[in-house]
Write an enzyme that holds these catalytic residues in place. Sequence first.
Site, mmCIF file in Angstrom:
data_model
loop_
_atom_site.group_PDB
_atom_site.id
_atom_site.type_symbol
_atom_site.label_atom_id
_atom_site.label_comp_id
_atom_site.label_asym_id
_atom_site.label_seq_id
_atom_site.Cartn_x
_atom_site.Cartn_y
_atom_site.Cartn_z
ATOM 1 C CD GLU A 175 -3.219 -0.600 1.226
ATOM 2 O OE1 GLU A 175 -3.442 0.377 0.471
ATOM 3 O OE2 GLU A 175 -4.093 -1.193 1.859
ATOM 4 C CE LYS A 229 -3.200 10.868 5.987
ATOM 5 N NZ LYS A 229 -4.304 11.497 5.195
ATOM 6 N NE ARG A 285 -2.377 8.813 -9.532
ATOM 7 C CZ ARG A 285 -3.098 8.324 -8.524
ATOM 8 N NH1 ARG A 285 -2.510 7.877 -7.455
ATOM 9 N NH2 ARG A 285 -4.414 8.297 -8.600
ATOM 10 C CG PHE A 313 -4.622 15.175 1.225
ATOM 11 C CD1 PHE A 313 -5.511 14.123 1.399
ATOM 12 C CD2 PHE A 313 -4.106 15.401 -0.043
ATOM 13 C CE1 PHE A 313 -5.894 13.314 0.338
ATOM 14 C CE2 PHE A 313 -4.487 14.606 -1.120
ATOM 15 C CZ PHE A 313 -5.383 13.565 -0.922
ATOM 16 C CG ASP A 344 -6.491 8.253 5.727
ATOM 17 O OD1 ASP A 344 -6.408 8.566 6.915
ATOM 18 O OD2 ASP A 344 -7.053 8.982 4.880
HETATM 19 P P1 IMP Z 1 -8.084 4.369 3.484
HETATM 20 O O1 IMP Z 1 -9.077 3.379 2.942
HETATM 21 O O2 IMP Z 1 -8.767 5.533 4.136
HETATM 22 O O3 IMP Z 1 -7.034 3.742 4.386
HETATM 23 O O4 IMP Z 1 -7.355 5.040 2.281
HETATM 24 C C1 IMP Z 1 -6.742 4.338 1.326
HETATM 25 C C2 IMP Z 1 -6.469 5.118 0.076
HETATM 26 O O5 IMP Z 1 -6.884 6.489 0.145
HETATM 27 C C3 IMP Z 1 -4.991 5.156 -0.137
HETATM 28 O O6 IMP Z 1 -4.538 3.993 -0.800
HETATM 29 C C4 IMP Z 1 -4.825 6.414 -0.948
HETATM 30 O O7 IMP Z 1 -5.029 6.134 -2.309
HETATM 31 C C5 IMP Z 1 -5.919 7.324 -0.434
HETATM 32 N N1 IMP Z 1 -5.392 8.244 0.594
HETATM 33 C C6 IMP Z 1 -5.522 8.179 1.920
HETATM 34 N N2 IMP Z 1 -4.881 9.190 2.537
HETATM 35 C C7 IMP Z 1 -4.322 9.912 1.529
HETATM 36 C C8 IMP Z 1 -3.490 11.097 1.519
HETATM 37 O O8 IMP Z 1 -3.117 11.699 2.538
HETATM 38 N N3 IMP Z 1 -3.104 11.513 0.285
HETATM 39 C C9 IMP Z 1 -3.450 10.894 -0.882
HETATM 40 N N4 IMP Z 1 -4.209 9.792 -0.902
HETATM 41 C C10 IMP Z 1 -4.645 9.313 0.297
#
Ligand code: IMP
Length: 183
Positions: free
Chosen positions: A102, A134, A168, A155, A106
């Site tokens: 990953e 995070k 990216r 972010f 987050d």
């Molecule tokens: P989660 O499901 O909330 O853990 O988030 C997963 C996906 O959200 C990651 O694989 C990222 O693609 C996107 N994401 C989460 N936090 C960030 C960030 O701070 N910046 C950019 N993409 C994020």
Amino acid sequence: MGQNKGEQALELLISRAEIAEAVTRLARQLESDYPQEMPLLVAVLKGSFVFLADLVREIQRPVEIDFLRLSSYGGGTSSSGSVRLRMGVTTPIRGRDVLLVEDIVDTGLTTFYATRYLKRNGASSVRVCTLLDKPARRQAAIIPDYVGRTVPDRFIVGYGLDFDERYRQLSDIYVMTGAGDGP
Ligand code: IMP
């Protein structure tokens, strides 16, 4: 030092040298934790493609890769909370050790979903390797097995991570400030 890319301001958080150190450390850890055979590396698209590319080139052993595409974020900076499978793996994973790769964990919802998908498809073990963790915003009970760096509740963009498909390609990792970042 900040870098301005249009309406958002970017603040350097993790330099390319620090990223390289983290990738090297993770590769050494994986080599020692999987002494016989490397697991199948399954990267979650799109964000982890840069990390995966560096990680596989640092691992000094034969390694197989595959991809999963999931979506959770819409176009903004906060998770929509719902995860959808857009593309599954094509490698048969029944009975295989799998390492989910990953970019960032987050809320943990994507990782939770991906882990469940891999187990339901017969993976004999699933571990999680994330470049960035995070933990402040976690909603699912996910503790990644391998973490490059823990990051604050900001972010993040660069090194594969985007905001609306931008940034990216940046080689370093930045905190995005300004539009869309909230108070
Ligand atoms: P989660 O499901 O909330 O853990 O988030 C997963 C996906 O959200 C990651 O694989 C990222 O693609 C996107 N994401 C989460 N936090 C960030 C960030 O701070 N910046 C950019 N993409 C994020």
